[in-house]
Design a protein around this motif. Structure first.
Motif, PDB file in Angstrom:
ATOM      1  N   ASN A   1      11.020   5.057  15.466  1.00  0.00           N
ATOM      2  CA  ASN A   1      10.952   6.491  15.225  1.00  0.00           C
ATOM      3  C   ASN A   1      11.570   6.878  13.884  1.00  0.00           C
ATOM      4  O   ASN A   1      11.082   7.772  13.204  1.00  0.00           O
TER       5      ASN A   1
ATOM      6  N   ARG B   1      13.777  11.071  10.965  1.00  0.00           N
ATOM      7  CA  ARG B   1      13.184  10.746  12.264  1.00  0.00           C
ATOM      8  C   ARG B   1      11.847  11.458  12.415  1.00  0.00           C
ATOM      9  O   ARG B   1      11.756  12.674  12.229  1.00  0.00           O
TER      10      ARG B   1
ATOM     11  N   THR C   1      10.155  12.254  14.959  1.00  0.00           N
ATOM     12  CA  THR C   1      10.115  13.278  16.003  1.00  0.00           C
ATOM     13  C   THR C   1      10.722  14.597  15.544  1.00  0.00           C
ATOM     14  O   THR C   1      10.576  15.619  16.219  1.00  0.00           O
TER      15      THR C   1
ATOM     16  N   PRO D   1       5.334   9.104  17.819  1.00  0.00           N
ATOM     17  CA  PRO D   1       6.679   8.528  17.945  1.00  0.00           C
ATOM     18  C   PRO D   1       7.453   9.188  19.071  1.00  0.00           C
ATOM     19  O   PRO D   1       7.231  10.356  19.401  1.00  0.00           O
ATOM     20  N   LYS D   2       8.359   8.433  19.635  1.00  0.00           N
ATOM     21  CA  LYS D   2       9.171   8.934  20.737  1.00  0.00           C
ATOM     22  C   LYS D   2      10.632   8.641  20.449  1.00  0.00           C
ATOM     23  O   LYS D   2      10.970   7.582  19.919  1.00  0.00           O
ATOM     24  N   PRO D   3      11.516   9.562  20.793  1.00  0.00           N
ATOM     25  CA  PRO D   3      12.953   9.352  20.553  1.00  0.00           C
ATOM     26  C   PRO D   3      13.544   8.396  21.579  1.00  0.00           C
ATOM     27  O   PRO D   3      14.372   8.761  22.409  1.00  0.00           O
TER      28      PRO D   3
ATOM     29  N   ASN E   1      19.132   5.450  16.154  1.00  0.00           N
ATOM     30  CA  ASN E   1      18.453   5.788  17.399  1.00  0.00           C
ATOM     31  C   ASN E   1      18.504   4.589  18.337  1.00  0.00           C
ATOM     32  O   ASN E   1      17.515   3.938  18.606  1.00  0.00           O
TER      33      ASN E   1
END
Length: 588
Positions: A259, A320, A322, A474-476, A560
């Motif tokens: 991410n 990032r 996200t 994208p995913k956190p 992250n």
């Protein structure tokens, strides 16, 4: 014989920073690489600088076609990164960077293993200082972990060098046969520097924690020095072919999952170095040219990509995916220049990555290594997907999350523009670029069949991305990698120790309740119980603080991933291993 080694120019520049006023530090940072570039370009092939060290004959400098190519690109990268960080870096970081670059050049020009080891360790220490210059708690801890890993790798290398010296009586740094304990240890030491899995996790752990400019410097020298020593010491080793293919695919997979842009690009360092390692393993002249050409091009285009990521972080306060989106109208020039780097790393025709990457792929094809060829092409597809498509779309297009953006310094854009021009120039007219290779290049990258194959693969990848764009979002989320072995184990041990302390304290707290009232003045349990709880609380305070900070996903300084754990356990384990291997090397 030469009178002035190139590394001395950088060391002298670092010393000048300590005595000159700060207003001229920028001029020193730009002037030193330019002077070094002129020096490297005029060094005659076969030049050397012999010396004697405690009775050992060493060759501090050895110039040939292989070292010249790396020397030239190292000096170019130093100038571009210095220009990029002209308005961003402080004196300490600048001094560390100059010594770091000088030591990397010392590795490239070392003609013997003793000189190589000395510069190898200086490079490890000063690159850790560059990471620590990120000036956050996370940067300091990442720098310590990085240093532990590289000190361990250096110790393994030293053990191999000493055993090799005992067996052969020679310190010459030439091609080795992988047929002894000594050469295996030397290979492992080199593998740490080249970030070959499972010895790779330090890149994504440490590089994103450096400063905006520091990460650009780091991307150019450590792993490419690793590629150089592999090309010098272990060409044609079959093991490297498969390790390289694994690297190329492994890095791409983790990059697709990432991410944070700088971590994503760090994984692509692993992937792209995999192309170089595989080419070194193939060992033919065309393959070795491919390894050197791709290292050269990678230094320039990966620097450009990290400059773009740094410009986003500098302007928006986060990198990032996200938390980004809609930056195309706010940073149009950064987008254009980033895309040039993205096209280069993806191997798009007319860009540098195409004319460099195709050398390695063609070398595999000529040897009928179909699996190797397919693996490298698949890695190229993943690169195009994760950088050109994913990063570009979700950072500069996609949903505009209203991120406020401040302007970036003109020096940053100028450095990006120069790097972009070099990438395009190499891609359009590769002949001068090929002339820098260690062997004559008899290869035409712009054959119709090669262009057609590449464009078809990239077009299909683009179509697949658009069809599955919601899946590719994208995913956190946390990305687990092998650095959790040394990041998570100390955390587990610390928690168990704290739990044991609490259990030990519990009977002390309960005992007064069963004791007679008359005994209370003698035992005085309350202060003891409070002291035990206070000791436990103090022991756990750093972990509690880390957990609190990790709950703030918008903090750009936080990785992250899971907790950054205490480094004492890792340091103890590594130092024990290092002392053991050093003793083994001295005895044998």
């Amino acid at each position: 014989m030469i009178e002035l080694p190139t590394f001395a120019i950088f060391f002298a520049g670092a010393a000048l920073l300590g005595v000159l006023p700060q207003r001229v530090h920028g001029a020193v940072m730009l002037g030193v690489p330019l002077l070094a570039l002129a020096h490297v370009a005029t060094l005659p092939l076969d030049a050397s600088l012999p010396a004697s060290f405690f009775g050992f004959d060493v060759e501090v400098v050895r110039v040939d076609a292989l070292s010249r190519a790396f020397g030239i690109v190292f000096a170019m990268a130093a100038f571009l990164a210095a220009l990029y960080g002209l308005r961003l870096m402080r004196t300490g970081e600048r001094a560390a960077v100059l010594v770091y670059i000088g030591s990397a050049l010392g590795v490239v020009y070392a003609g013997d293993l003793l000189t190589l080891f000395a510069f190898w360790e200086i490079k490890a220490i000063t690159s850790a200082a560059v990471i620590a210059a990120g000036a956050t708690r996370w940067a300091a801890q990442a720098a310590l972990r990085y240093l532990y890993v590289h000190v361990a790798g250096g110790t393994v290398l030293l053990a191999g060098v000493l055993i090799h010296l005992g067996e052969t009586g020679s310190l010459a740094f030439d091609a080795f046969a992988l047929d002894s304990v000594a050469t295996w240890l030397i290979l492992i030491g080199f593998a740490v520097g080249a970030a070959i899995p499972p010895l790779h996790a330090w890149i994504a752990d440490a590089y994103p924690q450096a400063s905006v400019a520091g990460t650009v410097f780091l991307s150019a020298f450590t792993t490419k020095a690793g590629v150089y020593v592999l090309a010098r010491g272990f060409p044609g080793v079959e093991l490297l072919v498969w390790l390289g293919v694994i690297m190329a695919l492994y890095g791409v997979v983790f990059a697709v999952l990432e991410n944070e842009i700088r971590r994503l690009l760090s994984y692509h360092i692993v992937s792209q170095v995999g192309f170089m390692v595989a080419a070194v393993g193939l060992g033919t002249e065309l393959a070795l040219n491919g390894a050197v050409a791709h290292a050269f091009a990678h230094i320039i285009y990966k620097g450009l990509l990290l400059m773009g990521a740094g410009a986003v972080l500098y302007a928006a306060g986060t990198s990032r995916l996200t938390e980004l989106g809609g930056l195309a109208r706010k940073q149009p020039w950064v987008l254009v220049l980033f895309l040039i780097g993205a096209f280069s790393i993806s191997g798009v025709p007319l860009f540098s990555g195409f004319v460099s990457k195709e050398l390695s792929i063609e070398a595999a094809a000529l040897l009928d290594r179909d699996v190797v060829e397919a693996g490298l092409k698949l890695a190229s597809v993943g690169t195009f997907l994760s950088i050109t498509m994913k990063v570009t779309w979700f950072a500069w297009f996609g949903t505009d999350r209203g991120v406020a953006v401040r302007p970036v310094p003109a020096s940053m854009l100028t450095a990006m523009g120069l790097a972009a021009a070099i990438n395009i120039g190499i891609g359009i007219y590769p002949a001068p670029f090929y002339d820098l290779m260690p062997f004559a290049v008899d290869f035409e990258p712009y054959a119709v069949g090669q262009i057609s194959t590449v464009l078809q693969l990239l077009a299909l990848t683009a179509v697949g991305f658009w069809l599955l764009v919601t899946v590719a979002a994208p995913k956190p989320a946390l990305t687990l990698d092998l650095d959790w072995v040394y990041r998570g184990l100390p955390l587990v041990l610390t928690r168990r120790r704290a739990a044991a302390a609490r259990e030990a304290a519990a009977p002390e707290a309960a005992a007064p309740e069963a004791a007679p009232a008359a005994a209370a003045p003698a035992t005085n349990p309350a202060p003891a119980s409070s002291g035990a709880r206070a000791a436990v609380a103090r022991a756990l305070a750093p972990l509690a603080a880390l957990q609190t900070q990790l709950a703030k996903p918008s903090d750009r300084s936080l990785p992250n991933r899971a907790d950054v754990v205490p480094t004492w356990a890792l340091g103890s384990v590594v130092l024990v291993i290092a002392v053991t291997l050093l003793g083994l090397g001295l005895v044998l």
